[in-house]
Scaffold this motif. Sequence first.
Motif, PDB file in Angstrom:
ATOM      1  N   SER A 243     -12.066  -4.365   1.046  1.00 29.35           N
ATOM      2  CA  SER A 243     -13.309  -3.761   1.501  1.00 29.35           C
ATOM      3  C   SER A 243     -14.427  -4.265   0.599  1.00 29.35           C
ATOM      4  O   SER A 243     -14.204  -4.459  -0.605  1.00 29.35           O
ATOM      5  CB  SER A 243     -13.193  -2.238   1.407  1.00 29.35           C
ATOM      6  N   PRO A 244     -15.645  -4.449   1.126  1.00 23.51           N
ATOM      7  CA  PRO A 244     -16.762  -4.877   0.274  1.00 23.51           C
ATOM      8  C   PRO A 244     -17.066  -3.868  -0.843  1.00 23.51           C
ATOM      9  O   PRO A 244     -17.747  -4.210  -1.804  1.00 23.51           O
ATOM     10  CB  PRO A 244     -17.940  -4.987   1.242  1.00 23.51           C
ATOM     11  N   ALA A 245     -16.544  -2.647  -0.724  1.00 21.80           N
ATOM     12  CA  ALA A 245     -16.738  -1.658  -1.788  1.00 21.80           C
ATOM     13  C   ALA A 245     -15.867  -1.971  -3.007  1.00 21.80           C
ATOM     14  O   ALA A 245     -16.126  -1.466  -4.100  1.00 21.80           O
ATOM     15  CB  ALA A 245     -16.414  -0.257  -1.273  1.00 21.80           C
ATOM     16  N   LEU A 246     -14.832  -2.794  -2.824  1.00 19.57           N
ATOM     17  CA  LEU A 246     -13.961  -3.167  -3.934  1.00 19.57           C
ATOM     18  C   LEU A 246     -14.627  -4.262  -4.762  1.00 19.57           C
ATOM     19  O   LEU A 246     -15.538  -4.939  -4.292  1.00 19.57           O
ATOM     20  CB  LEU A 246     -12.604  -3.629  -3.409  1.00 19.57           C
ATOM     21  N   THR A 247     -14.153  -4.425  -5.995  1.00 21.02           N
ATOM     22  CA  THR A 247     -14.745  -5.384  -6.924  1.00 21.02           C
ATOM     23  C   THR A 247     -13.652  -6.247  -7.552  1.00 21.02           C
ATOM     24  O   THR A 247     -12.458  -5.986  -7.357  1.00 21.02           O
ATOM     25  CB  THR A 247     -15.493  -4.654  -8.056  1.00 21.02           C
ATOM     26  N   LEU A 248     -14.066  -7.234  -8.330  1.00 17.60           N
ATOM     27  CA  LEU A 248     -13.098  -8.038  -9.082  1.00 17.60           C
ATOM     28  C   LEU A 248     -12.272  -7.137  -9.995  1.00 17.60           C
ATOM     29  O   LEU A 248     -11.064  -7.319 -10.136  1.00 17.60           O
ATOM     30  CB  LEU A 248     -13.816  -9.100  -9.907  1.00 17.60           C
ATOM     31  N   LYS A 249     -12.942  -6.158 -10.606  1.00 18.23           N
ATOM     32  CA  LYS A 249     -12.240  -5.243 -11.506  1.00 18.23           C
ATOM     33  C   LYS A 249     -11.180  -4.444 -10.756  1.00 18.23           C
ATOM     34  O   LYS A 249     -10.041  -4.335 -11.215  1.00 18.23           O
ATOM     35  CB  LYS A 249     -13.247  -4.293 -12.171  1.00 18.23           C
ATOM     36  N   THR A 250     -11.528  -3.901  -9.576  1.00 18.55           N
ATOM     37  CA  THR A 250     -10.532  -3.116  -8.839  1.00 18.55           C
ATOM     38  C   THR A 250      -9.399  -4.019  -8.355  1.00 18.55           C
ATOM     39  O   THR A 250      -8.239  -3.590  -8.320  1.00 18.55           O
ATOM     40  CB  THR A 250     -11.157  -2.346  -7.652  1.00 18.55           C
ATOM     41  N   ALA A 251      -9.704  -5.271  -8.006  1.00 18.94           N
ATOM     42  CA  ALA A 251      -8.648  -6.194  -7.588  1.00 18.94           C
ATOM     43  C   ALA A 251      -7.697  -6.477  -8.753  1.00 18.94           C
ATOM     44  O   ALA A 251      -6.474  -6.485  -8.580  1.00 18.94           O
ATOM     45  CB  ALA A 251      -9.249  -7.487  -7.052  1.00 18.94           C
ATOM     46  N   LEU A 252      -8.245  -6.696  -9.950  1.00 20.63           N
ATOM     47  CA  LEU A 252      -7.397  -6.946 -11.122  1.00 20.63           C
ATOM     48  C   LEU A 252      -6.602  -5.700 -11.500  1.00 20.63           C
ATOM     49  O   LEU A 252      -5.422  -5.793 -11.853  1.00 20.63           O
ATOM     50  CB  LEU A 252      -8.243  -7.432 -12.296  1.00 20.63           C
ATOM     51  N   LEU A 253      -7.237  -4.531 -11.417  1.00 20.62           N
ATOM     52  CA  LEU A 253      -6.511  -3.284 -11.697  1.00 20.62           C
ATOM     53  C   LEU A 253      -5.398  -3.071 -10.668  1.00 20.62           C
ATOM     54  O   LEU A 253      -4.330  -2.537 -11.006  1.00 20.62           O
ATOM     55  CB  LEU A 253      -7.463  -2.090 -11.728  1.00 20.62           C
ATOM     56  N   SER A 254      -5.629  -3.498  -9.429  1.00 21.11           N
ATOM     57  CA  SER A 254      -4.588  -3.412  -8.398  1.00 21.11           C
ATOM     58  C   SER A 254      -3.417  -4.344  -8.736  1.00 21.11           C
ATOM     59  O   SER A 254      -2.255  -3.985  -8.517  1.00 21.11           O
ATOM     60  CB  SER A 254      -5.158  -3.758  -7.028  1.00 21.11           C
ATOM     61  N   CYS A 255      -3.712  -5.523  -9.270  1.00 21.31           N
ATOM     62  CA  CYS A 255      -2.650  -6.433  -9.713  1.00 21.31           C
ATOM     63  C   CYS A 255      -1.855  -5.801 -10.849  1.00 21.31           C
ATOM     64  O   CYS A 255      -0.620  -5.890 -10.888  1.00 21.31           O
ATOM     65  CB  CYS A 255      -3.237  -7.774 -10.162  1.00 21.31           C
ATOM     66  N   GLN A 256      -2.554  -5.153 -11.758  1.00 18.61           N
ATOM     67  CA  GLN A 256      -1.901  -4.469 -12.875  1.00 18.61           C
ATOM     68  C   GLN A 256      -1.016  -3.330 -12.352  1.00 18.61           C
ATOM     69  O   GLN A 256       0.121  -3.165 -12.797  1.00 18.61           O
ATOM     70  CB  GLN A 256      -2.961  -3.943 -13.838  1.00 18.61           C
ATOM     71  N   ALA A 257      -1.530  -2.559 -11.393  1.00 23.51           N
ATOM     72  CA  ALA A 257      -0.749  -1.465 -10.803  1.00 23.51           C
ATOM     73  C   ALA A 257       0.474  -2.010 -10.066  1.00 23.51           C
ATOM     74  O   ALA A 257       1.545  -1.383 -10.074  1.00 23.51           O
ATOM     75  CB  ALA A 257      -1.629  -0.644  -9.863  1.00 23.51           C
ATOM     76  N   LEU A 258       0.331  -3.177  -9.430  1.00 27.14           N
ATOM     77  CA  LEU A 258       1.457  -3.796  -8.733  1.00 27.14           C
ATOM     78  C   LEU A 258       2.577  -4.134  -9.711  1.00 27.14           C
ATOM     79  O   LEU A 258       3.762  -3.974  -9.379  1.00 27.14           O
ATOM     80  CB  LEU A 258       0.988  -5.060  -8.009  1.00 27.14           C
ATOM     81  N   LEU A 259       2.215  -4.567 -10.914  1.00 24.95           N
ATOM     82  CA  LEU A 259       3.241  -4.841 -11.922  1.00 24.95           C
ATOM     83  C   LEU A 259       4.038  -3.573 -12.228  1.00 24.95           C
ATOM     84  O   LEU A 259       5.247  -3.619 -12.420  1.00 24.95           O
ATOM     85  CB  LEU A 259       2.618  -5.387 -13.215  1.00 24.95           C
ATOM     86  N   ALA A 260       3.359  -2.435 -12.255  1.00 24.67           N
ATOM     87  CA  ALA A 260       4.012  -1.164 -12.577  1.00 24.67           C
ATOM     88  C   ALA A 260       4.810  -0.598 -11.409  1.00 24.67           C
ATOM     89  O   ALA A 260       5.745   0.176 -11.614  1.00 24.67           O
ATOM     90  CB  ALA A 260       2.963  -0.141 -13.034  1.00 24.67           C
ATOM     91  N   ALA A 261       4.437  -0.969 -10.177  1.00 25.37           N
ATOM     92  CA  ALA A 261       5.084  -0.388  -8.997  1.00 25.37           C
ATOM     93  C   ALA A 261       5.385  -1.468  -7.960  1.00 25.37           C
ATOM     94  O   ALA A 261       4.670  -1.599  -6.959  1.00 25.37           O
ATOM     95  CB  ALA A 261       4.186   0.696  -8.409  1.00 25.37           C
ATOM     96  N   PRO A 262       6.444  -2.252  -8.181  1.00 17.40           N
ATOM     97  CA  PRO A 262       6.791  -3.310  -7.238  1.00 17.40           C
ATOM     98  C   PRO A 262       7.090  -2.742  -5.842  1.00 17.40           C
ATOM     99  O   PRO A 262       7.535  -1.607  -5.706  1.00 17.40           O
ATOM    100  CB  PRO A 262       8.058  -3.927  -7.836  1.00 17.40           C
ATOM    101  N   GLU A 263       6.845  -3.567  -4.836  1.00 18.06           N
ATOM    102  CA  GLU A 263       7.138  -3.226  -3.434  1.00 18.06           C
ATOM    103  C   GLU A 263       8.181  -4.237  -2.927  1.00 18.06           C
ATOM    104  O   GLU A 263       7.833  -5.190  -2.239  1.00 18.06           O
ATOM    105  CB  GLU A 263       5.862  -3.314  -2.589  1.00 18.06           C
ATOM    106  N   PRO A 264       9.470  -4.023  -3.237  1.00 15.84           N
ATOM    107  CA  PRO A 264      10.477  -5.013  -2.854  1.00 15.84           C
ATOM    108  C   PRO A 264      10.680  -5.140  -1.344  1.00 15.84           C
ATOM    109  O   PRO A 264      11.232  -6.131  -0.878  1.00 15.84           O
ATOM    110  CB  PRO A 264      11.752  -4.519  -3.545  1.00 15.84           C
ATOM    111  N   ASP A 265      10.221  -4.150  -0.560  1.00 20.84           N
ATOM    112  CA  ASP A 265      10.365  -4.232   0.893  1.00 20.84           C
ATOM    113  C   ASP A 265       9.318  -5.153   1.528  1.00 20.84           C
ATOM    114  O   ASP A 265       9.403  -5.457   2.721  1.00 20.84           O
ATOM    115  CB  ASP A 265      10.278  -2.838   1.512  1.00 20.84           C
ATOM    116  N   ASP A 266       8.310  -5.562   0.767  1.00 25.44           N
ATOM    117  CA  ASP A 266       7.273  -6.479   1.242  1.00 25.44           C
ATOM    118  C   ASP A 266       7.114  -7.586   0.202  1.00 25.44           C
ATOM    119  O   ASP A 266       6.083  -7.716  -0.444  1.00 25.44           O
ATOM    120  CB  ASP A 266       5.949  -5.718   1.442  1.00 25.44           C
ATOM    121  N   PRO A 267       8.183  -8.404   0.015  1.00 26.81           N
ATOM    122  CA  PRO A 267       8.195  -9.336  -1.116  1.00 26.81           C
ATOM    123  C   PRO A 267       7.403 -10.618  -0.878  1.00 26.81           C
ATOM    124  O   PRO A 267       7.201 -11.041   0.249  1.00 26.81           O
ATOM    125  CB  PRO A 267       9.677  -9.667  -1.270  1.00 26.81           C
ATOM    126  N   GLN A 268       6.960 -11.198  -1.985  1.00 28.58           N
ATOM    127  CA  GLN A 268       6.423 -12.561  -2.002  1.00 28.58           C
ATOM    128  C   GLN A 268       7.551 -13.509  -2.388  1.00 28.58           C
ATOM    129  O   GLN A 268       7.572 -14.650  -1.967  1.00 28.58           O
ATOM    130  CB  GLN A 268       5.261 -12.664  -3.002  1.00 28.58           C
TER     131      GLN A 268
END
Length: 192
Positions: free
Chosen positions: A96-121
Motif C-alpha cells: 500500500s502507498p501508506a507503507l514505507t521502506l522502514k515498514t517493508a524492512l521491519l516486515s522482512c525482520q518479522a518474516l525471519l521471526a515467523a516463517p511461513e513454510p506453507d508459502d515458501p520461496q
Amino acid sequence: MADTNRIMKELREIASDVASQVKVTQHGDSLVHMKGTIAGPSETVYEGGTFHIDIQIGASYPFEPPKMKFLTKVWHPNVSSQTGAICLDVLKDQWSPALTLKTALLSCQALLAAPEPDDPQDAQVAQMYTERRGEFDETARTWTKKYATEDQKDPVVGELMEMGFSEGAVLKALTKCGGNKDRAVEELLGGA
C-alpha cells in the motif's frame, strides 16, 4: 519518476529511529538503489546476525512496492537460499502507498521471526523446516554465524575479494564508484 521528497523523508525517519535496528544506506547519490540492514530477531535462530537487503525503487514508488532481496545468505523457507529473493505479501499484492521502506524492512525482520513454510520461496528449506526442525534450526544458526555476524564483511566487498582483489583495493574502488559493484569491477580490472 519516484517521489524523491518522500524517499528523502523516509530516509531521515529511518536515520532518526535507532531503536528499530533498521538502517538504509544509499549507493552514492542514488535514491533508486539502496541497501537496507536489519538485525536478526532476538530469541530466533537469526539472533546476533546482521542482514543486508538490496532495495530497488521503481518509478511508480510509493504506488508500487520496492524490489527487495537479501544480499546476506539466509536459511529461511521464504527466502531463496540461492538468489535472496523474498516471498512476502507486503512486497507484492499487499503493498500500500501508506507503507514505507522502514515498514517493508521491519516486515522482512518479522518474516525471519515467523516463517511461513506453507508459502515458501525455497521448497527445500521449507520441507526441512516442517519435517526436520532441529536440522533446520542448526543450519539456520550456522548460516547466520557464517554469513551474518558483525565481523562479516559487506557482501559486495566479500564477493569482489573472492575474485582475488585485496580488501583495500575493493574498498577504494567501491568508494570511487559510489558503491556500484559493476563499475567497481571495471575499476579494479582497469587497474586504475
